[in-house]
Design an enzyme around this catalytic site. Structure first.
Site, PDB file in Angstrom:
ATOM      1  N   ARG A  25       0.839  -1.209   0.000  1.00  0.00           N
ATOM      2  CA  ARG A  25       0.000   0.000   0.000  1.00  0.00           C
ATOM      3  C   ARG A  25       0.878   1.265   0.000  1.00  0.00           C
ATOM      4  O   ARG A  25       0.952   1.981  -0.986  1.00  0.00           O
ATOM      5  CB  ARG A  25      -0.960  -0.043   1.199  1.00  0.00           C
ATOM      6  CG  ARG A  25      -2.057   1.014   1.156  1.00  0.00           C
ATOM      7  CD  ARG A  25      -1.639   2.385   1.615  1.00  0.00           C
ATOM      8  NE  ARG A  25      -1.071   2.425   2.963  1.00  0.00           N
ATOM      9  CZ  ARG A  25      -0.503   3.498   3.481  1.00  0.00           C
ATOM     10  NH1 ARG A  25      -0.415   4.627   2.782  1.00  0.00           N
ATOM     11  NH2 ARG A  25       0.027   3.472   4.694  1.00  0.00           N
ATOM     12  N   HIS A 220       9.102   6.860   8.175  1.00  0.00           N
ATOM     13  CA  HIS A 220       9.706   6.943   6.843  1.00  0.00           C
ATOM     14  C   HIS A 220      11.184   7.268   7.064  1.00  0.00           C
ATOM     15  O   HIS A 220      11.558   7.924   8.039  1.00  0.00           O
ATOM     16  CB  HIS A 220       8.999   8.003   5.995  1.00  0.00           C
ATOM     17  CG  HIS A 220       7.660   7.539   5.504  1.00  0.00           C
ATOM     18  ND1 HIS A 220       7.463   7.051   4.242  1.00  0.00           N
ATOM     19  CD2 HIS A 220       6.455   7.451   6.123  1.00  0.00           C
ATOM     20  CE1 HIS A 220       6.195   6.693   4.090  1.00  0.00           C
ATOM     21  NE2 HIS A 220       5.550   6.931   5.228  1.00  0.00           N
ATOM     22  N   CYS A 251       4.612   9.067   0.178  1.00  0.00           N
ATOM     23  CA  CYS A 251       3.217   9.488   0.145  1.00  0.00           C
ATOM     24  C   CYS A 251       3.094  10.469  -0.996  1.00  0.00           C
ATOM     25  O   CYS A 251       3.804  11.473  -1.037  1.00  0.00           O
ATOM     26  CB  CYS A 251       2.801  10.149   1.453  1.00  0.00           C
ATOM     27  SG  CYS A 251       1.123  10.797   1.384  1.00  0.00           S
ATOM     28  N   ASN A 260       9.355   4.015   3.375  1.00  0.00           N
ATOM     29  CA  ASN A 260       9.204   3.630   4.781  1.00  0.00           C
ATOM     30  C   ASN A 260      10.487   2.964   5.265  1.00  0.00           C
ATOM     31  O   ASN A 260      11.312   2.513   4.464  1.00  0.00           O
ATOM     32  CB  ASN A 260       8.083   2.592   4.922  1.00  0.00           C
ATOM     33  CG  ASN A 260       6.727   3.151   4.590  1.00  0.00           C
ATOM     34  OD1 ASN A 260       6.345   3.207   3.435  1.00  0.00           O
ATOM     35  ND2 ASN A 260       5.996   3.564   5.602  1.00  0.00           N
TER      36      ASN A 260
HETATM   37  P1  HMG Z   1     -12.691  14.743  -3.107  1.00  0.00           P
HETATM   38  O1  HMG Z   1     -12.387  15.022  -4.533  1.00  0.00           O
HETATM   39  O2  HMG Z   1     -12.828  15.904  -2.170  1.00  0.00           O
HETATM   40  O3  HMG Z   1     -13.993  13.816  -2.997  1.00  0.00           O
HETATM   41  O4  HMG Z   1     -11.578  13.790  -2.569  1.00  0.00           O
HETATM   42  P2  HMG Z   1     -15.523  14.194  -2.854  1.00  0.00           P
HETATM   43  O5  HMG Z   1     -15.999  13.650  -1.540  1.00  0.00           O
HETATM   44  O6  HMG Z   1     -15.742  15.653  -3.156  1.00  0.00           O
HETATM   45  O7  HMG Z   1     -16.168  13.333  -4.020  1.00  0.00           O
HETATM   46  C1  HMG Z   1     -15.881  13.612  -5.407  1.00  0.00           C
HETATM   47  C2  HMG Z   1     -16.180  12.379  -6.240  1.00  0.00           C
HETATM   48  O8  HMG Z   1     -15.269  11.347  -5.861  1.00  0.00           O
HETATM   49  C3  HMG Z   1     -17.565  11.796  -6.020  1.00  0.00           C
HETATM   50  O9  HMG Z   1     -17.982  11.222  -7.265  1.00  0.00           O
HETATM   51  C4  HMG Z   1     -17.358  10.690  -5.033  1.00  0.00           C
HETATM   52  O10 HMG Z   1     -18.315   9.647  -5.105  1.00  0.00           O
HETATM   53  C5  HMG Z   1     -15.990  10.172  -5.478  1.00  0.00           C
HETATM   54  P3  HMG Z   1     -19.059  11.952  -8.222  1.00  0.00           P
HETATM   55  O11 HMG Z   1     -20.279  12.105  -7.352  1.00  0.00           O
HETATM   56  O12 HMG Z   1     -18.425  13.270  -8.569  1.00  0.00           O
HETATM   57  O13 HMG Z   1     -19.184  10.989  -9.360  1.00  0.00           O
HETATM   58  N1  HMG Z   1     -15.300   9.540  -4.342  1.00  0.00           N
HETATM   59  C6  HMG Z   1     -14.742   8.318  -4.380  1.00  0.00           C
HETATM   60  N2  HMG Z   1     -14.656   7.391  -5.354  1.00  0.00           N
HETATM   61  C7  HMG Z   1     -14.027   6.222  -5.029  1.00  0.00           C
HETATM   62  N3  HMG Z   1     -13.522   5.961  -3.808  1.00  0.00           N
HETATM   63  C8  HMG Z   1     -13.572   6.873  -2.820  1.00  0.00           C
HETATM   64  C9  HMG Z   1     -14.217   8.111  -3.100  1.00  0.00           C
HETATM   65  N4  HMG Z   1     -14.458   9.206  -2.347  1.00  0.00           N
HETATM   66  C10 HMG Z   1     -15.118  10.067  -3.120  1.00  0.00           C
HETATM   67  N5  HMG Z   1     -13.091   6.610  -1.619  1.00  0.00           N
HETATM   68  C11 HMG Z   1     -10.817  12.057  -1.083  1.00  0.00           C
HETATM   69  C12 HMG Z   1     -11.555  13.384  -1.205  1.00  0.00           C
HETATM   70  C13 HMG Z   1     -10.625  11.812   0.396  1.00  0.00           C
HETATM   71  C14 HMG Z   1     -11.669  10.980  -1.701  1.00  0.00           C
HETATM   72  C15 HMG Z   1      -9.453  12.167  -1.820  1.00  0.00           C
HETATM   73  O14 HMG Z   1      -8.795  13.265  -1.301  1.00  0.00           O
HETATM   74  C16 HMG Z   1      -8.582  10.935  -1.632  1.00  0.00           C
HETATM   75  O15 HMG Z   1      -8.908   9.874  -2.160  1.00  0.00           O
HETATM   76  N6  HMG Z   1      -7.474  11.090  -0.915  1.00  0.00           N
HETATM   77  C17 HMG Z   1      -6.579   9.962  -0.639  1.00  0.00           C
HETATM   78  C18 HMG Z   1      -5.132  10.393  -0.676  1.00  0.00           C
HETATM   79  C19 HMG Z   1      -4.253   9.219  -0.342  1.00  0.00           C
HETATM   80  O16 HMG Z   1      -4.593   8.068  -0.582  1.00  0.00           O
HETATM   81  N7  HMG Z   1      -3.067   9.513   0.219  1.00  0.00           N
HETATM   82  C20 HMG Z   1      -2.121   8.484   0.589  1.00  0.00           C
HETATM   83  C21 HMG Z   1      -2.538   7.679   1.788  1.00  0.00           C
HETATM   84  S1  HMG Z   1      -2.191   8.485   3.344  1.00  0.00           S
HETATM   85  C22 HMG Z   1      -0.497   8.143   3.636  1.00  0.00           C
HETATM   86  O17 HMG Z   1       0.178   7.635   2.787  1.00  0.00           O
HETATM   87  C23 HMG Z   1       0.069   8.444   5.004  1.00  0.00           C
HETATM   88  C24 HMG Z   1       0.281   7.175   5.847  1.00  0.00           C
HETATM   89  O18 HMG Z   1       1.154   6.271   5.201  1.00  0.00           O
HETATM   90  C25 HMG Z   1       0.855   7.556   7.221  1.00  0.00           C
HETATM   91  C26 HMG Z   1       2.079   8.484   7.137  1.00  0.00           C
HETATM   92  O19 HMG Z   1       3.071   8.129   6.483  1.00  0.00           O
HETATM   93  O20 HMG Z   1       1.993   9.553   7.757  1.00  0.00           O
HETATM   94  C27 HMG Z   1      -1.047   6.444   6.103  1.00  0.00           C
HETATM   95 MG    MG Z   2       3.322   6.396   5.214  1.00  0.00          MG
END
Ligand code: HMG
Ligand code: MG
Length: 311
Positions: A25, A220, A251, A260
């Site tokens: 992931r 990380h 990320c 990581n």
């Molecule tokens: P948004 O554009 O604000 O979404 O994104 P929205 O709520 O306004 O919705 C817009 C459209 O997206 C809608 O569709 C929703 O249905 C669809 P429409 O009505 O326009 O057809 N939608 C989705 N579709 C599929 N799956 C979903 C989903 N949600 C909404 N889940 C959102 C907001 C949170 C979805 C976006 O910002 C996002 O996906 N962000 C994820 C970013 C990410 O994955 N980052 C990496 C992981 S975190 C990390 O790595 C840190 C960690 O490792 C710890 C560390 O290291 O600190 C964990």
């Molecule tokens: Mg991370």
């Protein structure tokens, strides 16, 4: 040759730790090349076979935000969800939870930010609103018998905001724990933490009534501090560590986040200080060499590079 490293237990360390593998992931979400479903499934199955006790599989985030994991449902369909090794998935909102539940996932993780700017960049949210988004996700997951982990990012510094006060991190973490997450993983998203900071943060949580056994560390290795930070966390009583095979990772929404802590580097140190973990190091190195080949580059893990020719 006798087995290396020599085993000399360090004082005051736990006897066993749980390694929470995030390579499929956190690793693959940040790779430039998109890995196909067959390779991801093979990678995850190989990771399971090394003895890792938990293997995070993918994310049900918006496919436009993280195209590398847009195939989450196809990957999950082909994994042993009923096997002994939990295969958690990240979900950013209720839409993500719906997708994870429809796919049959039994373990999810939500991910919040300790800072305003990263809540905006990573979740298109404000700091305050992210908790309103996650509360129903965690409540619905738990009601469905699905385990929910909480991640908190930017716990040791933020590339836009600089230093992040320990009190802010503790306040954000307690809000996730109060929602009912079963474990809180503290992310050093950009790798700027150092050992004293790690111990001060654990002490900050303990002062707020959160014991070390409810915390995990997610380092990380951007500044080469991840193993030193791990040792400091072990001394503070932490027994769950996130790591990624071969040091894959980063990320996509955090400036300067690199891989990581490599699982192999962690395993080598745990072996040396006599802490049990259940992972077959040679098998893991083989998997990481195989994956690095698929990605067309060598692994950044020092232990993978040292052992690659021997496995
Ligand atoms: P948004 O554009 O604000 O979404 O994104 P929205 O709520 O306004 O919705 C817009 C459209 O997206 C809608 O569709 C929703 O249905 C669809 P429409 O009505 O326009 O057809 N939608 C989705 N579709 C599929 N799956 C979903 C989903 N949600 C909404 N889940 C959102 C907001 C949170 C979805 C976006 O910002 C996002 O996906 N962000 C994820 C970013 C990410 O994955 N980052 C990496 C992981 S975190 C990390 O790595 C840190 C960690 O490792 C710890 C560390 O290291 O600190 C964990
Ligand atoms: Mg991370």
């Amino acid at each position: 040759m006798t087995e290396l490293p020599s085993v000399l237990p360090g004082p005051g360390l736990p006897g066993r730790v749980r390694i929470y593998e995030v390579g499929a992931r956190d690793g693959l979400q940040n790779e430039k090349s998109i890995i196909d479903v067959d390779t991801k499934v093979e990678f995850i199955n190989q990771l399971i076979a090394t003895g890792l006790p938990i293997v995070e599989a993918t994310s049900f985030v918006h496919p436009k935000w993280v195209p590398q994991l847009a195939d989450a449902a196809e990957v999950i369909k082909r994994l042993p969800l009923d096997g002994p090794v939990p295969l958690p998935v990240l979900v950013p909102n209720e839409r993500g939870l719906d997708r994870a539940l429809a796919a049959g996932c039994g373990h999810i993780a939500v991910f919040a930010s300790a800072t305003e700017t990263f809540a905006n960049k990573n979740l298109n949210s404000t700091y305050a609103d992210q908790f309103d988004t996650f509360a129903p996700v965690v409540a619905r997951a738990l009601a469905a018998g699905v385990d929910a982990r909480g991640y908190l990012s930017m716990c040791f510094g933020d590339p836009w905001e600089g230093q992040v006060p320990i009190s802010n991190v503790v306040a954000a973490g307690v809000r996730l724990l109060d929602m009912g997450v079963t474990e809180l993983s503290l992310g050093d998203t950009i790798g700027t933490g150092t050992p004293g900071h790690v111990q001060a943060l654990v002490a900050g949580f303990e002062a707020a009534g959160v014991s070390a056994d409810r915390l995990a560390m997610h380092f990380h290795d951007t500044y080469g501090q991840a193993l030193a930070n791990t040792y400091a966390a072990l001394q503070s009583g932490i027994t769950t560590f996130d790591a990624s095979a071969g040091g894959l990772g980063g990320c996509p929404y955090a400036k300067s986040a690199t891989g990581n802590l490599a699982t192999e580097d962690l395993v080598w140190m745990l072996n040396g200080v006599g802490i049990e973990h259940g992972v077959d190091l040679n098998a893991l190195v083989k998997t990481s060499v195989w994956m690095a080949d698929k990605l067309g580059r060598t692994s950044p893990s020092a232990v993978v590079r040292a052992l690659a020719a021997d496995v």
